[in-house]
Design a protein around this motif. Structure first.
Motif, PDB file in Angstrom:
ATOM      1  N   LEU A  48       0.834  -1.208   0.000  1.00 48.04           N
ATOM      2  CA  LEU A  48       0.000   0.000   0.000  1.00 48.04           C
ATOM      3  C   LEU A  48       0.866   1.254   0.000  1.00 48.04           C
ATOM      4  CD1 LEU A  48      -2.724   1.394   0.072  1.00 48.04           C
ATOM      5  CD2 LEU A  48      -2.770   1.015   2.549  1.00 48.04           C
ATOM      6  N   GLY A  49       1.934   1.264   0.781  1.00 47.99           N
ATOM      7  CA  GLY A  49       2.825   2.418   0.817  1.00 47.99           C
ATOM      8  C   GLY A  49       3.457   2.698  -0.536  1.00 47.99           C
ATOM      9  N   LEU A  50       3.897   1.650  -1.221  1.00 51.53           N
ATOM     10  CA  LEU A  50       4.513   1.833  -2.546  1.00 51.53           C
ATOM     11  C   LEU A  50       3.494   2.310  -3.581  1.00 51.53           C
ATOM     12  CD1 LEU A  50       6.875  -1.280  -2.605  1.00 51.53           C
ATOM     13  CD2 LEU A  50       7.526   1.129  -2.307  1.00 51.53           C
ATOM     14  N   VAL A  51       2.306   1.723  -3.547  1.00 50.35           N
ATOM     15  CA  VAL A  51       1.255   2.154  -4.473  1.00 50.35           C
ATOM     16  C   VAL A  51       0.879   3.613  -4.199  1.00 50.35           C
ATOM     17  CG1 VAL A  51      -1.174   1.807  -5.110  1.00 50.35           C
ATOM     18  CG2 VAL A  51       0.365  -0.156  -4.929  1.00 50.35           C
ATOM     19  N   LEU A  52       0.759   3.977  -2.938  1.00 47.52           N
ATOM     20  CA  LEU A  52       0.427   5.366  -2.595  1.00 47.52           C
ATOM     21  C   LEU A  52       1.538   6.326  -3.008  1.00 47.52           C
ATOM     22  CD1 LEU A  52      -1.245   4.973   0.909  1.00 47.52           C
ATOM     23  CD2 LEU A  52      -2.356   5.567  -1.253  1.00 47.52           C
ATOM     24  N   LEU A  53       2.779   5.884  -2.931  1.00 46.94           N
ATOM     25  CA  LEU A  53       3.893   6.727  -3.375  1.00 46.94           C
ATOM     26  C   LEU A  53       3.795   7.005  -4.871  1.00 46.94           C
ATOM     27  CD1 LEU A  53       6.496   8.167  -2.531  1.00 46.94           C
ATOM     28  CD2 LEU A  53       7.712   6.030  -2.999  1.00 46.94           C
ATOM     29  N   ILE A  54       3.497   5.977  -5.644  1.00 44.08           N
ATOM     30  CA  ILE A  54       3.329   6.146  -7.098  1.00 44.08           C
ATOM     31  C   ILE A  54       2.148   7.064  -7.389  1.00 44.08           C
ATOM     32  CG2 ILE A  54       2.713   4.932  -9.231  1.00 44.08           C
ATOM     33  CD1 ILE A  54       4.340   2.514  -8.039  1.00 44.08           C
TER      34      ILE A  54
ATOM     35  N   LEU B  48       2.341  10.654  -9.389  1.00 41.75           N
ATOM     36  CA  LEU B  48       1.513  10.882 -10.583  1.00 41.75           C
ATOM     37  C   LEU B  48       0.431  11.931 -10.312  1.00 41.75           C
ATOM     38  CD1 LEU B  48       1.080   7.236 -11.906  1.00 41.75           C
ATOM     39  CD2 LEU B  48       2.581   9.036 -12.792  1.00 41.75           C
ATOM     40  N   GLY B  49      -0.177  11.865  -9.134  1.00 42.03           N
ATOM     41  CA  GLY B  49      -1.209  12.838  -8.786  1.00 42.03           C
ATOM     42  C   GLY B  49      -0.663  14.253  -8.746  1.00 42.03           C
ATOM     43  N   TYR B  50       0.549  14.402  -8.233  1.00 39.15           N
ATOM     44  CA  TYR B  50       1.149  15.741  -8.183  1.00 39.15           C
ATOM     45  C   TYR B  50       1.479  16.251  -9.593  1.00 39.15           C
ATOM     46  CZ  TYR B  50       4.162  19.633  -7.115  1.00 39.15           C
ATOM     47  OH  TYR B  50       4.709  20.887  -7.051  1.00 39.15           O
ATOM     48  N   LEU B  51       1.964  15.363 -10.445  1.00 35.26           N
ATOM     49  CA  LEU B  51       2.318  15.772 -11.808  1.00 35.26           C
ATOM     50  C   LEU B  51       1.083  16.128 -12.640  1.00 35.26           C
ATOM     51  CD1 LEU B  51       5.117  13.180 -12.607  1.00 35.26           C
ATOM     52  CD2 LEU B  51       5.397  15.612 -12.044  1.00 35.26           C
ATOM     53  N   ILE B  52      -0.021  15.443 -12.396  1.00 34.26           N
ATOM     54  CA  ILE B  52      -1.209  15.645 -13.219  1.00 34.26           C
ATOM     55  C   ILE B  52      -2.208  16.610 -12.571  1.00 34.26           C
ATOM     56  CG2 ILE B  52      -3.176  14.473 -14.306  1.00 34.26           C
ATOM     57  CD1 ILE B  52      -1.363  11.938 -14.390  1.00 34.26           C
ATOM     58  N   PHE B  53      -2.451  16.451 -11.269  1.00 34.39           N
ATOM     59  CA  PHE B  53      -3.455  17.256 -10.555  1.00 34.39           C
ATOM     60  C   PHE B  53      -2.832  17.871  -9.309  1.00 34.39           C
ATOM     61  CE2 PHE B  53      -5.596  13.446 -12.267  1.00 34.39           C
ATOM     62  CZ  PHE B  53      -6.456  14.033 -13.172  1.00 34.39           C
TER      63      PHE B  53
ATOM     64  N   LYS C 186      -4.952  19.041  -6.273  1.00 31.80           N
ATOM     65  CA  LYS C 186      -5.855  18.101  -5.605  1.00 31.80           C
ATOM     66  C   LYS C 186      -5.145  16.825  -5.175  1.00 31.80           C
ATOM     67  CE  LYS C 186     -10.005  19.767  -7.818  1.00 31.80           C
ATOM     68  NZ  LYS C 186     -10.242  20.865  -6.988  1.00 31.80           N
ATOM     69  N   VAL C 187      -3.827  16.860  -5.125  1.00 30.81           N
ATOM     70  CA  VAL C 187      -3.071  15.638  -4.842  1.00 30.81           C
ATOM     71  C   VAL C 187      -3.408  15.053  -3.477  1.00 30.81           C
ATOM     72  CG1 VAL C 187      -1.002  16.817  -3.973  1.00 30.81           C
ATOM     73  CG2 VAL C 187      -0.813  14.530  -4.967  1.00 30.81           C
ATOM     74  N   ILE C 188      -3.606  15.874  -2.470  1.00 31.26           N
ATOM     75  CA  ILE C 188      -3.892  15.344  -1.135  1.00 31.26           C
ATOM     76  C   ILE C 188      -5.223  14.604  -1.108  1.00 31.26           C
ATOM     77  CG2 ILE C 188      -4.912  17.458  -0.200  1.00 31.26           C
ATOM     78  CD1 ILE C 188      -2.676  15.032   1.736  1.00 31.26           C
ATOM     79  N   LEU C 189      -6.226  15.117  -1.805  1.00 33.03           N
ATOM     80  CA  LEU C 189      -7.524  14.426  -1.866  1.00 33.03           C
ATOM     81  C   LEU C 189      -7.402  13.093  -2.590  1.00 33.03           C
ATOM     82  CD1 LEU C 189      -9.862  17.452  -2.672  1.00 33.03           C
ATOM     83  CD2 LEU C 189      -9.570  16.278  -0.479  1.00 33.03           C
ATOM     84  N   ILE C 190      -6.631  13.090  -3.649  1.00 34.87           N
ATOM     85  CA  ILE C 190      -6.421  11.868  -4.422  1.00 34.87           C
ATOM     86  C   ILE C 190      -5.732  10.817  -3.556  1.00 34.87           C
ATOM     87  CG2 ILE C 190      -5.145  10.883  -6.381  1.00 34.87           C
ATOM     88  CD1 ILE C 190      -5.645  13.644  -7.779  1.00 34.87           C
TER      89      ILE C 190
END
Length: 117
Positions: free
Chosen positions: A61-67, A71-76, A79-83
């Motif tokens: 879960l930690g590794l998936v959340l890191l990815i 990606l969330g920061y690069l794209i959105f 709203k990265v924290i909500l994602i």
């Protein structure tokens, strides 16, 4: 910038917790620390197994959340924290389902180890 720090702290917490849980697993059934469900606390055998697979779930879960955070920061970026929070909630549910599925493979509903056929 604060949202980015908060977003990255979520996977970091899971990764650190996975490391600590793996390095220092609970030796006895505890109401404070470990993979605690009514079923896993029913006997030492199921408790030990659950706390052997629990850190694997947290690490994944930690590794998936890191990815997702990257990606969330690069794209959105706004709203990265909500994602990340949404992904964490989904991930915890999926992780618990995976752990319970693993427990069902090796233990019956009363916590007794299944015999091999």
């Amino acid at each position: 910038m604060e949202a980015l720090f908060a977003a990255f702290s979520i996977p970091a917490i899971f990764l650190i917790a996975a490391f600590l849980w793996k390095k220092f697993p609970p030796k006895t059934i505890s109401h404070f620390y470990g993979y605690r469900t009514r079923r896993t606390m029913s006997n030492q055998d199921i408790w030990d197994y659950a706390n052997q697979i629990g850190p694997k779930m947290f690490l994944t879960l930690g590794l998936v959340l890191l990815i997702i955070t990257v990606l969330g920061y690069l794209i959105f970026s706004q709203k990265v924290i909500l994602i990340v929070i949404f992904a964490m909630l989904i991930g915890i549910g999926v992780g618990m389902f995976w752990c319970e599925t693993q427990l069902n493979k090796y233990f019956d509903k009363n916590g007794n180890r299944r015999t091999k056929h």
